[in-house]
Write a protein that holds these residues in place. Structure first.
Motif, PDB file in Angstrom:
ATOM      1  N   ASP A   1       7.742 -42.406  66.861  1.00  0.00           N
ATOM      2  CA  ASP A   1       7.907 -42.679  68.286  1.00  0.00           C
ATOM      3  C   ASP A   1       6.578 -42.627  69.022  1.00  0.00           C
ATOM      4  O   ASP A   1       6.342 -43.417  69.954  1.00  0.00           O
ATOM      5  CB  ASP A   1       8.880 -41.659  68.903  1.00  0.00           C
ATOM      6  CG  ASP A   1      10.322 -41.918  68.496  1.00  0.00           C
ATOM      7  OD1 ASP A   1      10.586 -42.996  67.932  1.00  0.00           O
ATOM      8  OD2 ASP A   1      11.173 -41.041  68.725  1.00  0.00           O
ATOM      9  N   LEU A   2       5.688 -41.702  68.622  1.00  0.00           N
ATOM     10  CA  LEU A   2       4.376 -41.621  69.261  1.00  0.00           C
ATOM     11  C   LEU A   2       3.561 -42.879  68.997  1.00  0.00           C
ATOM     12  O   LEU A   2       2.918 -43.427  69.894  1.00  0.00           O
ATOM     13  CB  LEU A   2       3.614 -40.396  68.751  1.00  0.00           C
ATOM     14  CG  LEU A   2       3.924 -39.047  69.379  1.00  0.00           C
ATOM     15  CD1 LEU A   2       3.080 -37.968  68.724  1.00  0.00           C
ATOM     16  CD2 LEU A   2       3.672 -39.076  70.881  1.00  0.00           C
ATOM     17  N   LEU A   3       3.566 -43.319  67.747  1.00  0.00           N
ATOM     18  CA  LEU A   3       2.784 -44.502  67.395  1.00  0.00           C
ATOM     19  C   LEU A   3       3.332 -45.761  68.049  1.00  0.00           C
ATOM     20  O   LEU A   3       2.596 -46.723  68.276  1.00  0.00           O
ATOM     21  CB  LEU A   3       2.756 -44.672  65.872  1.00  0.00           C
ATOM     22  CG  LEU A   3       2.011 -43.567  65.112  1.00  0.00           C
ATOM     23  CD1 LEU A   3       2.134 -43.785  63.610  1.00  0.00           C
ATOM     24  CD2 LEU A   3       0.555 -43.517  65.524  1.00  0.00           C
ATOM     25  N   ASP A   4       4.630 -45.745  68.371  1.00  0.00           N
ATOM     26  CA  ASP A   4       5.249 -46.892  69.034  1.00  0.00           C
ATOM     27  C   ASP A   4       5.055 -46.859  70.550  1.00  0.00           C
ATOM     28  O   ASP A   4       5.366 -47.842  71.232  1.00  0.00           O
ATOM     29  CB  ASP A   4       6.752 -46.943  68.732  1.00  0.00           C
ATOM     30  CG  ASP A   4       7.041 -47.377  67.296  1.00  0.00           C
ATOM     31  OD1 ASP A   4       6.135 -47.931  66.657  1.00  0.00           O
ATOM     32  OD2 ASP A   4       8.166 -47.132  66.824  1.00  0.00           O
ATOM     33  N   SER A   5       4.552 -45.739  71.076  1.00  0.00           N
ATOM     34  CA  SER A   5       4.369 -45.586  72.524  1.00  0.00           C
ATOM     35  C   SER A   5       2.965 -46.043  72.913  1.00  0.00           C
ATOM     36  O   SER A   5       1.972 -45.532  72.397  1.00  0.00           O
ATOM     37  CB  SER A   5       4.560 -44.119  72.948  1.00  0.00           C
ATOM     38  OG  SER A   5       5.866 -43.673  72.612  1.00  0.00           O
ATOM     39  N   ILE A   6       2.888 -46.970  73.818  1.00  0.00           N
ATOM     40  CA  ILE A   6       1.588 -47.514  74.220  1.00  0.00           C
ATOM     41  C   ILE A   6       0.749 -46.483  74.943  1.00  0.00           C
ATOM     42  O   ILE A   6      -0.470 -46.402  74.761  1.00  0.00           O
ATOM     43  CB  ILE A   6       1.794 -48.744  75.131  1.00  0.00           C
ATOM     44  CG1 ILE A   6       2.538 -49.848  74.377  1.00  0.00           C
ATOM     45  CG2 ILE A   6       0.464 -49.253  75.659  1.00  0.00           C
ATOM     46  CD1 ILE A   6       2.875 -51.046  75.219  1.00  0.00           C
ATOM     47  N   ASP A   7       1.370 -45.650  75.772  1.00  0.00           N
ATOM     48  CA  ASP A   7       0.612 -44.746  76.634  1.00  0.00           C
ATOM     49  C   ASP A   7       0.761 -43.275  76.254  1.00  0.00           C
ATOM     50  O   ASP A   7       0.441 -42.397  77.052  1.00  0.00           O
ATOM     51  CB  ASP A   7       1.039 -44.939  78.090  1.00  0.00           C
ATOM     52  CG  ASP A   7       2.541 -44.713  78.285  1.00  0.00           C
ATOM     53  OD1 ASP A   7       3.257 -44.591  77.269  1.00  0.00           O
ATOM     54  OD2 ASP A   7       2.986 -44.661  79.451  1.00  0.00           O
ATOM     55  N   ALA A   8       1.217 -42.968  75.053  1.00  0.00           N
ATOM     56  CA  ALA A   8       1.348 -41.572  74.641  1.00  0.00           C
ATOM     57  C   ALA A   8      -0.036 -40.948  74.473  1.00  0.00           C
ATOM     58  O   ALA A   8      -0.894 -41.479  73.762  1.00  0.00           O
ATOM     59  CB  ALA A   8       2.126 -41.466  73.338  1.00  0.00           C
ATOM     60  N   ALA A   9      -0.273 -39.817  75.113  1.00  0.00           N
ATOM     61  CA  ALA A   9      -1.596 -39.200  75.114  1.00  0.00           C
ATOM     62  C   ALA A   9      -2.055 -38.803  73.719  1.00  0.00           C
ATOM     63  O   ALA A   9      -3.239 -38.872  73.404  1.00  0.00           O
ATOM     64  CB  ALA A   9      -1.593 -37.970  76.038  1.00  0.00           C
ATOM     65  N   SER A  10      -1.125 -38.375  72.865  1.00  0.00           N
ATOM     66  CA  SER A  10      -1.506 -37.886  71.535  1.00  0.00           C
ATOM     67  C   SER A  10      -1.221 -38.874  70.412  1.00  0.00           C
ATOM     68  O   SER A  10      -1.222 -38.494  69.241  1.00  0.00           O
ATOM     69  CB  SER A  10      -0.789 -36.554  71.241  1.00  0.00           C
ATOM     70  OG  SER A  10      -1.319 -35.515  72.026  1.00  0.00           O
ATOM     71  N   ALA A  11      -1.004 -40.128  70.756  1.00  0.00           N
ATOM     72  CA  ALA A  11      -0.817 -41.138  69.720  1.00  0.00           C
ATOM     73  C   ALA A  11      -2.108 -41.283  68.924  1.00  0.00           C
ATOM     74  O   ALA A  11      -3.192 -41.435  69.488  1.00  0.00           O
ATOM     75  CB  ALA A  11      -0.429 -42.468  70.339  1.00  0.00           C
ATOM     76  N   GLY A  12      -1.997 -41.196  67.598  1.00  0.00           N
ATOM     77  CA  GLY A  12      -3.162 -41.389  66.743  1.00  0.00           C
ATOM     78  C   GLY A  12      -3.936 -40.143  66.379  1.00  0.00           C
ATOM     79  O   GLY A  12      -4.865 -40.218  65.578  1.00  0.00           O
ATOM     80  N   VAL A  13      -3.588 -38.982  66.939  1.00  0.00           N
ATOM     81  CA  VAL A  13      -4.308 -37.764  66.563  1.00  0.00           C
ATOM     82  C   VAL A  13      -3.805 -37.291  65.198  1.00  0.00           C
ATOM     83  O   VAL A  13      -2.686 -37.628  64.784  1.00  0.00           O
ATOM     84  CB  VAL A  13      -4.143 -36.649  67.620  1.00  0.00           C
ATOM     85  CG1 VAL A  13      -4.536 -37.156  68.999  1.00  0.00           C
ATOM     86  CG2 VAL A  13      -2.725 -36.091  67.635  1.00  0.00           C
ATOM     87  N   PRO A  14      -4.597 -36.511  64.455  1.00  0.00           N
ATOM     88  CA  PRO A  14      -4.146 -36.030  63.143  1.00  0.00           C
ATOM     89  C   PRO A  14      -2.850 -35.242  63.248  1.00  0.00           C
ATOM     90  O   PRO A  14      -2.716 -34.343  64.090  1.00  0.00           O
ATOM     91  CB  PRO A  14      -5.300 -35.137  62.678  1.00  0.00           C
ATOM     92  CG  PRO A  14      -6.490 -35.677  63.385  1.00  0.00           C
ATOM     93  CD  PRO A  14      -5.987 -36.106  64.736  1.00  0.00           C
ATOM     94  N   ALA A  15      -1.891 -35.583  62.409  1.00  0.00           N
ATOM     95  CA  ALA A  15      -0.586 -34.914  62.411  1.00  0.00           C
ATOM     96  C   ALA A  15      -0.299 -34.349  61.029  1.00  0.00           C
ATOM     97  O   ALA A  15      -0.569 -34.995  60.014  1.00  0.00           O
ATOM     98  CB  ALA A  15       0.513 -35.885  62.825  1.00  0.00           C
TER      99      ALA A  15
END
Length: 243
Positions: A79-93
């Motif tokens: 869901d994060l990767l699918d969100s254009i404006d998510a602040a933490s999209a792309g951070v190490p998980a």
């Protein structure tokens, strides 16, 4: 070259980690462990709570339990990767679970997780995983003359050893791709490298090698993002040794 050790970080500069788990004991352990390692921790109690925090705040890393109400680790990251404006999209998980089967590990790798942490885990193992992905303290000196002199006792000896280290690092640069598919070989190679770094005062590369070695030893796999992080430190040290 600045040989001073970095001072403790104040709270405003701590790296921020989101921990999401529906089990209170897991949250308590991970929170306490991360605080002891110098991280600023935010807790989430389920997938929806984790997603809300991660959309609103830029964290440095996410630690997500695989099984939670309202979405486990795979659901939250997707869901994060699918969100254009998510602040933490792309951070190490990182994903956590009491049992990480080969199939689950494969699914996590394919989804883009930096690593998987099996519960219960050791505090040191948690620290190695995060350092391997995020990098060691950036204020640590790449080369420390004072540390090198303590180890060697003589400037000329230190200079000679640094020439040997640079040649070793240039060779290691050519071996990294192959070592990425050989966890056991990589652990052994990093062990030898840490010794050489200690003699030469190569603080940052030695610390990054220790973090990667510890994580690979526990996980028995090499995440591409962690190898890339190590490669950056390798290149920085090669450049510093050429001066």
């Amino acid at each position: 070259m600045d040989s001073r050790r970095p001072p403790p970080l104040d709270r405003d500069h701590l790296r921020k980690v989101l921990v999401a788990a529906d089990d209170p004991s897991t949250r308590q352990f991970l929170s306490g462990a991360l605080v002891s390692l110098g991280y600023d921790v935010t807790l989430a109690v389920d997938g929806a709570d984790a997603l809300r925090h991660a959309r609103a705040t830029r964290f440095d890393a996410l630690i997500l339990d695989c099984r939670m109400p309202h979405g486990g680790a795979l659901d939250v990251l997707r869901d994060l990767l699918d969100s254009i404006d998510a602040a933490s999209a792309g951070v190490p998980a990182f994903a956590t679970s009491a049992e990480i089967s080969p199939l689950l590990r494969s699914d996590l790798d394919a989804a883009g997780f930096a690593g998987a942490i099996e519960k219960p885990c050791k505090i040191a193992s948690l620290g190695h995983a995060l350092d391997a992905a995020l990098g060691v303290d950036p204020r640590m000196a790449v080369l420390s003359d004072s540390d090198g002199l303590v180890a060697t006792g003589d400037p000329q000896i230190m200079a000679s050893l640094r020439q040997l280290l640079r040649a070793e690092l240039l060779q290691l640069r050519t071996e990294l791709h192959e070592l990425g598919g050989d966890p056991g070989g990589l652990v052994d190679r990093l062990h030898r490298l840490r010794s050489a770094c200690g003699f030469c005062g190569a603080l940052r590369l030695g610390a990054q090698a220790k973090a990667l070695q510890g994580h690979v030893y526990e996980a028995r796999q090499v995440a591409p993002a962690m190898m890339e992080r190590f490669r950056r430190e390798l290149e920085a040290t090669i450049a510093a040794l050429a001066v």
